[in-house]
Scaffold this motif. Sequence first.
Motif, PDB file in Angstrom:
ATOM      1  N   ILE A   1      43.922  36.399   9.800  1.00  0.00           N
ATOM      2  CA  ILE A   1      44.912  35.978  10.802  1.00  0.00           C
ATOM      3  C   ILE A   1      46.283  36.552  10.454  1.00  0.00           C
ATOM      4  O   ILE A   1      46.999  37.072  11.319  1.00  0.00           O
ATOM      5  CB  ILE A   1      44.966  34.450  10.894  1.00  0.00           C
ATOM      6  N   LEU A   2      46.657  36.489   9.172  1.00  0.00           N
ATOM      7  CA  LEU A   2      47.938  37.071   8.754  1.00  0.00           C
ATOM      8  C   LEU A   2      47.887  38.589   8.829  1.00  0.00           C
ATOM      9  O   LEU A   2      48.903  39.238   9.120  1.00  0.00           O
ATOM     10  CB  LEU A   2      48.263  36.623   7.338  1.00  0.00           C
ATOM     11  N   ALA A   3      46.713  39.175   8.587  1.00  0.00           N
ATOM     12  CA  ALA A   3      46.579  40.627   8.682  1.00  0.00           C
ATOM     13  C   ALA A   3      46.835  41.120  10.105  1.00  0.00           C
ATOM     14  O   ALA A   3      47.163  42.297  10.304  1.00  0.00           O
ATOM     15  CB  ALA A   3      45.202  41.061   8.203  1.00  0.00           C
TER      16      ALA A   3
ATOM     17  N   LEU B   1      57.396  40.547   9.240  1.00  0.00           N
ATOM     18  CA  LEU B   1      55.988  40.179   9.133  1.00  0.00           C
ATOM     19  C   LEU B   1      55.129  41.372   8.737  1.00  0.00           C
ATOM     20  O   LEU B   1      54.258  41.279   7.861  1.00  0.00           O
ATOM     21  CB  LEU B   1      55.512  39.575  10.451  1.00  0.00           C
ATOM     22  N   SER B   2      55.346  42.519   9.347  1.00  0.00           N
ATOM     23  CA  SER B   2      54.488  43.680   9.081  1.00  0.00           C
ATOM     24  C   SER B   2      54.739  44.274   7.701  1.00  0.00           C
ATOM     25  O   SER B   2      53.838  44.910   7.128  1.00  0.00           O
ATOM     26  CB  SER B   2      54.697  44.745  10.157  1.00  0.00           C
ATOM     27  N   ARG B   3      55.926  44.071   7.148  1.00  0.00           N
ATOM     28  CA  ARG B   3      56.239  44.636   5.834  1.00  0.00           C
ATOM     29  C   ARG B   3      55.969  43.653   4.695  1.00  0.00           C
ATOM     30  O   ARG B   3      56.259  43.947   3.533  1.00  0.00           O
ATOM     31  CB  ARG B   3      57.710  45.060   5.799  1.00  0.00           C
ATOM     32  N   SER B   4      55.408  42.510   5.017  1.00  0.00           N
ATOM     33  CA  SER B   4      55.147  41.490   3.999  1.00  0.00           C
ATOM     34  C   SER B   4      53.860  41.782   3.244  1.00  0.00           C
ATOM     35  O   SER B   4      52.986  42.529   3.708  1.00  0.00           O
ATOM     36  CB  SER B   4      55.057  40.102   4.643  1.00  0.00           C
ATOM     37  N   ARG B   5      53.755  41.161   2.087  1.00  0.00           N
ATOM     38  CA  ARG B   5      52.527  41.181   1.306  1.00  0.00           C
ATOM     39  C   ARG B   5      52.105  39.747   1.050  1.00  0.00           C
ATOM     40  O   ARG B   5      52.958  38.889   0.806  1.00  0.00           O
ATOM     41  CB  ARG B   5      52.738  41.922  -0.015  1.00  0.00           C
ATOM     42  N   MET B   6      50.813  39.505   1.082  1.00  0.00           N
ATOM     43  CA  MET B   6      50.329  38.128   1.001  1.00  0.00           C
ATOM     44  C   MET B   6      49.098  38.015   0.121  1.00  0.00           C
ATOM     45  O   MET B   6      48.248  38.909   0.104  1.00  0.00           O
ATOM     46  CB  MET B   6      49.982  37.609   2.402  1.00  0.00           C
ATOM     47  N   LEU B   7      49.027  36.915  -0.606  1.00  0.00           N
ATOM     48  CA  LEU B   7      47.791  36.461  -1.230  1.00  0.00           C
ATOM     49  C   LEU B   7      47.273  35.291  -0.405  1.00  0.00           C
ATOM     50  O   LEU B   7      47.933  34.252  -0.307  1.00  0.00           O
ATOM     51  CB  LEU B   7      48.022  36.019  -2.674  1.00  0.00           C
TER      52      LEU B   7
END
Length: 462
Positions: free
Chosen positions: A418-420, A329-335
């Motif tokens: 929330i994802l951050a 989760l912490s190493r993910s990248r999201m739009l």
Amino acid sequence: MDIKNAWIKYRGNDREKVLDFAEGYKNFLSACKTERECVDRIIGEAREQGYLDLEEVIRTGASLKPGDKVYANNMGKALALFQIGKKPLEHGMRILGAHIDSPRLDLKQNPLYEEGEQALWETHYYGGVKKYQWVTLPMAVHGIVVKKDGTRIALNIGEHEEDPVVGISDLLIHLSGKQLAKKGNEVIEGEDLNVLVGSCPVSEGEDEEKEPVKARVLQILKETYEIEEDDFLSAEIEIVPAGRARDCGLDRSMIMAYGHDDRVCAYPSYQAMFRVNEPEYTSVCLLVDKEEIGSVGATGMQSRFFENMVAEVMNAAGDYSELKVRRALSRSRMLSSDVSAAFDPNYPQVMEKKNAAFLGKGVVFNKYTGARGKSGSNDANAEYLGSLRKVMDDNQVTFQTAELGKVDQGGGGTIAYILANYNMEVIDCGVAVLNMHAPWEIASKVDIYEAYRGYQAFLRDM
């Protein structure tokens, strides 16, 4: 910075690709006016693309390997699509996250009453709306009724030419002096959003009723759908604008429809997932409910659904530990794929033009949203933005940046913050929309296509 209109780079067959994609989106919007309808349709399309039900994978003890595709259904109102990447999940994921709920009117649990020999349903508006925009329109009835024995009855009334529609009446102009003197947010009160559903009493000769018009409506519901009045207690019925998504403008460059916010980002997100194969990092399309009311509840982004599904996927891949889930989760990248406000020439005073989004200028990056002093926002890191700029430019994706209006003018939020909270890199990235939260919103076809192309580039190259 001068950003050219994205239409300019499309000629001939390339322009046809834009228009063809828009037709698919229009069909999706016209058929999917509730979260449940969206989930049902997307699962059907995902299965055609080779996605398996994660619940079935768990039940059978099957193993997941790179290239495998699974979906997780959250109570029929939220959904996660996963395509397993070549790198272990603990290296992070590439996530497209959008919401599939839209502003609307929900029936109250005891909605039906009769007044003045008219039968009406009481509603409770959902999300931020200008209430006066929702009257005197043809409206449709979508939703489900669940009976005590578990029987589910689907409702979809008002979308076909032969269907009746419902609607909310308004005071005639001749008697509206006091009404028009009110503030805009008081012209129509929340408790006045009552939907007219009938005016004909039960037939002469039938048992005499104190409320004969209400009795006739209940008779129709019983005969047509096997619905009793008590069944409204366990129902989710939404009143939404009736009618299909339509081309807008004499040049057919735009789409006018109900539900652009935020299905205009959800559709290109899951379509991009279908076009990316054998990714380096596990690709995810996360489509959630309840964003319009704070992302709350079991199907909203604040639930543990996504975190739990990541753990299940890692376990099925034979690589689970609590620490690895946290790393993934912490190493993910999201739009965070959500809409932005498009510049409206009728109301230029609320925008600061150098930092506004324009129809036709591509997908929009909002470094931050929130209100006033960025309250309630996710403020993306400059390093992340730099990487995204390179990916978009390398793939010739037209993009723009924007804020949601002038400072102190207003504001809004998305699921980004929330994802951050997982410490992942997140930024808002979506499509500019006119009439946001109105019954009929407007978006540019080329912006939708640029979002689709940008989302593919993100999954493939970030």
